[in-house]
Enzyme design. Sequence first.
Site, mmCIF file in Angstrom:
data_model
loop_
_atom_site.group_PDB
_atom_site.id
_atom_site.type_symbol
_atom_site.label_atom_id
_atom_site.label_comp_id
_atom_site.label_asym_id
_atom_site.label_seq_id
_atom_site.Cartn_x
_atom_site.Cartn_y
_atom_site.Cartn_z
ATOM 1 N N GLU A 17 0.967 -0.979 -0.418
ATOM 2 C CA GLU A 17 0.129 0.097 0.171
ATOM 3 C C GLU A 17 0.958 1.860 -0.357
ATOM 4 O OE1 GLU A 17 -3.894 0.463 2.806
ATOM 5 O OE2 GLU A 17 -2.635 1.335 3.486
ATOM 6 N N THR A 48 -3.771 5.158 -1.525
ATOM 7 C CA THR A 48 -4.994 5.243 -0.229
ATOM 8 C C THR A 48 -5.452 6.369 -0.877
ATOM 9 O OG1 THR A 48 -3.168 7.136 1.191
ATOM 10 C CG2 THR A 48 -3.918 4.140 1.304
ATOM 11 N N TYR A 49 -6.702 6.954 -0.162
ATOM 12 C CA TYR A 49 -7.127 8.047 -1.340
ATOM 13 C C TYR A 49 -7.386 8.927 0.742
ATOM 14 C CZ TYR A 49 -10.963 10.763 -3.385
ATOM 15 O OH TYR A 49 -12.339 11.572 -3.685
ATOM 16 N N ALA A 51 -5.747 9.143 3.243
ATOM 17 C CA ALA A 51 -5.012 9.046 4.458
ATOM 18 C C ALA A 51 -3.765 8.508 4.773
ATOM 19 C CB ALA A 51 -6.173 7.431 4.176
ATOM 20 N N GLY A 108 -14.496 5.788 4.674
ATOM 21 C CA GLY A 108 -13.774 6.845 5.416
ATOM 22 C C GLY A 108 -13.620 7.839 7.212
ATOM 23 N N LYS A 275 7.990 3.666 1.663
ATOM 24 C CA LYS A 275 9.258 3.111 2.377
ATOM 25 C C LYS A 275 9.376 2.247 1.307
ATOM 26 C CE LYS A 275 8.560 4.903 6.683
ATOM 27 N NZ LYS A 275 8.110 3.849 7.859
HETATM 28 P P1 FAD Z 1 -18.405 0.995 7.666
HETATM 29 O O1 FAD Z 1 -17.499 0.110 6.483
HETATM 30 O O2 FAD Z 1 -18.957 1.863 7.199
HETATM 31 O O3 FAD Z 1 -17.701 1.282 8.926
HETATM 32 C C1 FAD Z 1 -18.140 1.764 9.284
HETATM 33 C C2 FAD Z 1 -18.468 1.996 10.947
HETATM 34 O O4 FAD Z 1 -19.822 1.416 10.666
HETATM 35 C C3 FAD Z 1 -18.586 0.447 11.452
HETATM 36 O O5 FAD Z 1 -18.161 0.160 13.328
HETATM 37 C C4 FAD Z 1 -18.951 -0.852 11.236
HETATM 38 O O6 FAD Z 1 -19.679 -1.713 11.350
HETATM 39 C C5 FAD Z 1 -20.952 0.516 11.131
HETATM 40 N N1 FAD Z 1 -21.917 0.135 10.297
HETATM 41 C C6 FAD Z 1 -21.454 0.176 8.573
HETATM 42 N N2 FAD Z 1 -22.108 -0.108 7.798
HETATM 43 C C7 FAD Z 1 -23.459 0.776 8.366
HETATM 44 C C8 FAD Z 1 -25.069 0.158 8.782
HETATM 45 N N3 FAD Z 1 -25.034 0.049 7.218
HETATM 46 N N4 FAD Z 1 -25.826 0.912 9.851
HETATM 47 C C9 FAD Z 1 -24.728 1.071 10.868
HETATM 48 N N5 FAD Z 1 -23.675 0.985 11.194
HETATM 49 C C10 FAD Z 1 -23.108 0.560 10.023
HETATM 50 N N6 FAD Z 1 -9.088 6.026 4.773
HETATM 51 C C11 FAD Z 1 -9.336 6.501 4.032
HETATM 52 O O7 FAD Z 1 -9.875 8.076 4.636
HETATM 53 N N7 FAD Z 1 -8.749 6.139 2.572
HETATM 54 C C12 FAD Z 1 -8.366 5.433 2.785
HETATM 55 O O8 FAD Z 1 -7.650 5.042 1.727
HETATM 56 C C13 FAD Z 1 -8.557 4.688 3.302
HETATM 57 N N8 FAD Z 1 -7.853 2.704 3.616
HETATM 58 C C14 FAD Z 1 -8.349 1.997 4.055
HETATM 59 C C15 FAD Z 1 -8.087 0.661 4.222
HETATM 60 C C16 FAD Z 1 -7.560 -0.733 4.973
HETATM 61 C C17 FAD Z 1 -7.590 -1.913 5.055
HETATM 62 C C18 FAD Z 1 -8.698 0.352 6.144
HETATM 63 C C19 FAD Z 1 -9.074 -1.451 6.980
HETATM 64 C C20 FAD Z 1 -9.314 0.760 6.298
HETATM 65 C C21 FAD Z 1 -9.206 2.470 5.466
HETATM 66 N N9 FAD Z 1 -8.965 3.804 5.689
HETATM 67 C C22 FAD Z 1 -9.525 5.004 4.889
HETATM 68 C C23 FAD Z 1 -9.563 3.585 7.017
HETATM 69 C C24 FAD Z 1 -10.976 3.463 6.932
HETATM 70 O O9 FAD Z 1 -11.719 4.334 6.667
HETATM 71 C C25 FAD Z 1 -11.829 3.917 8.085
HETATM 72 O O10 FAD Z 1 -11.428 2.880 9.783
HETATM 73 C C26 FAD Z 1 -13.153 4.459 8.707
HETATM 74 O O11 FAD Z 1 -13.472 4.887 10.337
HETATM 75 C C27 FAD Z 1 -14.274 2.712 8.349
HETATM 76 O O12 FAD Z 1 -13.960 2.906 7.279
HETATM 77 P P2 FAD Z 1 -15.341 1.152 6.676
HETATM 78 O O13 FAD Z 1 -15.117 1.718 4.827
HETATM 79 O O14 FAD Z 1 -14.547 0.140 6.628
HETATM 80 O O15 FAD Z 1 -16.876 1.854 7.025
#
Ligand code: FAD
Length: 292
Positions: A17, A48-49, A51, A108, A275
């Site tokens: 990544e 990433t976007y 982040a 996000g 890195k």
């Molecule tokens: P979601 O899947 O929406 O989940 C977030 C929370 O909401 C969880 O607690 C989930 O249980 C809950 N939830 C989900 N759906 C619902 C629903 N329908 N109703 C109620 N609750 C619900 N961030 C960036 O800004 N840019 C990046 O490029 C980036 N890359 C990442 C790559 C990876 C592999 C990981 C693990 C994280 C990354 N993140 C990035 C961080 C991520 O955006 C954050 O962790 C964010 O808080 C949650 O994103 P998510 O897509 O998992 O959200």
Amino acid sequence: MKIVDIITKNTPSLSFEVFPPKTETTFDNVKAATEEIAKLCPSFISVTYGAGGGTSKYTLDIVKNIKQSYGVPTLAHLTCVSSTRETVRQKIEEIKAAGVTNVMALRGDIPEALADADRSGWAYQHAVDLILELKASGADFCIGGACYPEIHPESANQKEDIKRLKEKVDAGCDFLTTQMFFDNNLLYNFLYKIREAGITVPVIPGIMPITNANQVERAIKLSGSYMPQRFKSLVDKFGADPAAMKQAGIAYATDQIIDLYANGIADVHVYSMNKPDVAAKIQGNLSDILGK
Ligand code: FAD
């Protein structure tokens, strides 16, 4: 090439990544670092976007450069929280026009300034909304989603987290990538639980090599990850010596990856943090396993 077709080959592989630059002035440096990582010919590179200190502006530029100049499959991240439908739809059109097949669909993090905002009117509340938008775009995207072996910090408990994850996968996720973790048993336990819950898509473990002591605090804050005593001892012993800490952190990550391969995981995603030397050392440590 679709990520799912790469990671289901069942031979050990490594992906990396990277994050895009924050400003125009750092663009060339970041581009050069991502090119060095691309030269290692990983199974794919995710970008990433907005982040890790990068912005959303240059994600596609970095993706296109890696794809076109080095032929390495790419995964473009996209977030949706607090964005309008117009913005997200435009981004999806740009991704399509760039010929990018693989998209990591993320909610996000909620910006601090909007922590107490009324979110009821937001076009996208969760990653699942973005997945549905990508599906509705008519493009044949391979869609990834994030998952959390140690539970997403906003979830009440793991049962609820896995229930939401299942909804996300059912909406159209082709694979999942995990948040970083430092104890592989947490991943094996999580995999057991999600398989029980009927989530069958491939899961790519995300490994963060901790190469300096300052990173530890930031990593824990970001991910809430549990630090095993074995890892804490290593930071206590070598944290004050940058070169020793880097070597020990790379060795720890390598050890985690070997254990994952030994337990049947095909692809491991390394949070290489732009890195190239760290990425190269980890890949070098695994050269016979990877056949490279
Ligand atoms: P979601 O899947 O929406 O989940 C977030 C929370 O909401 C969880 O607690 C989930 O249980 C809950 N939830 C989900 N759906 C619902 C629903 N329908 N109703 C109620 N609750 C619900 N961030 C960036 O800004 N840019 C990046 O490029 C980036 N890359 C990442 C790559 C990876 C592999 C990981 C693990 C994280 C990354 N993140 C990035 C961080 C991520 O955006 C954050 O962790 C964010 O808080 C949650 O994103 P998510 O897509 O998992 O959200």
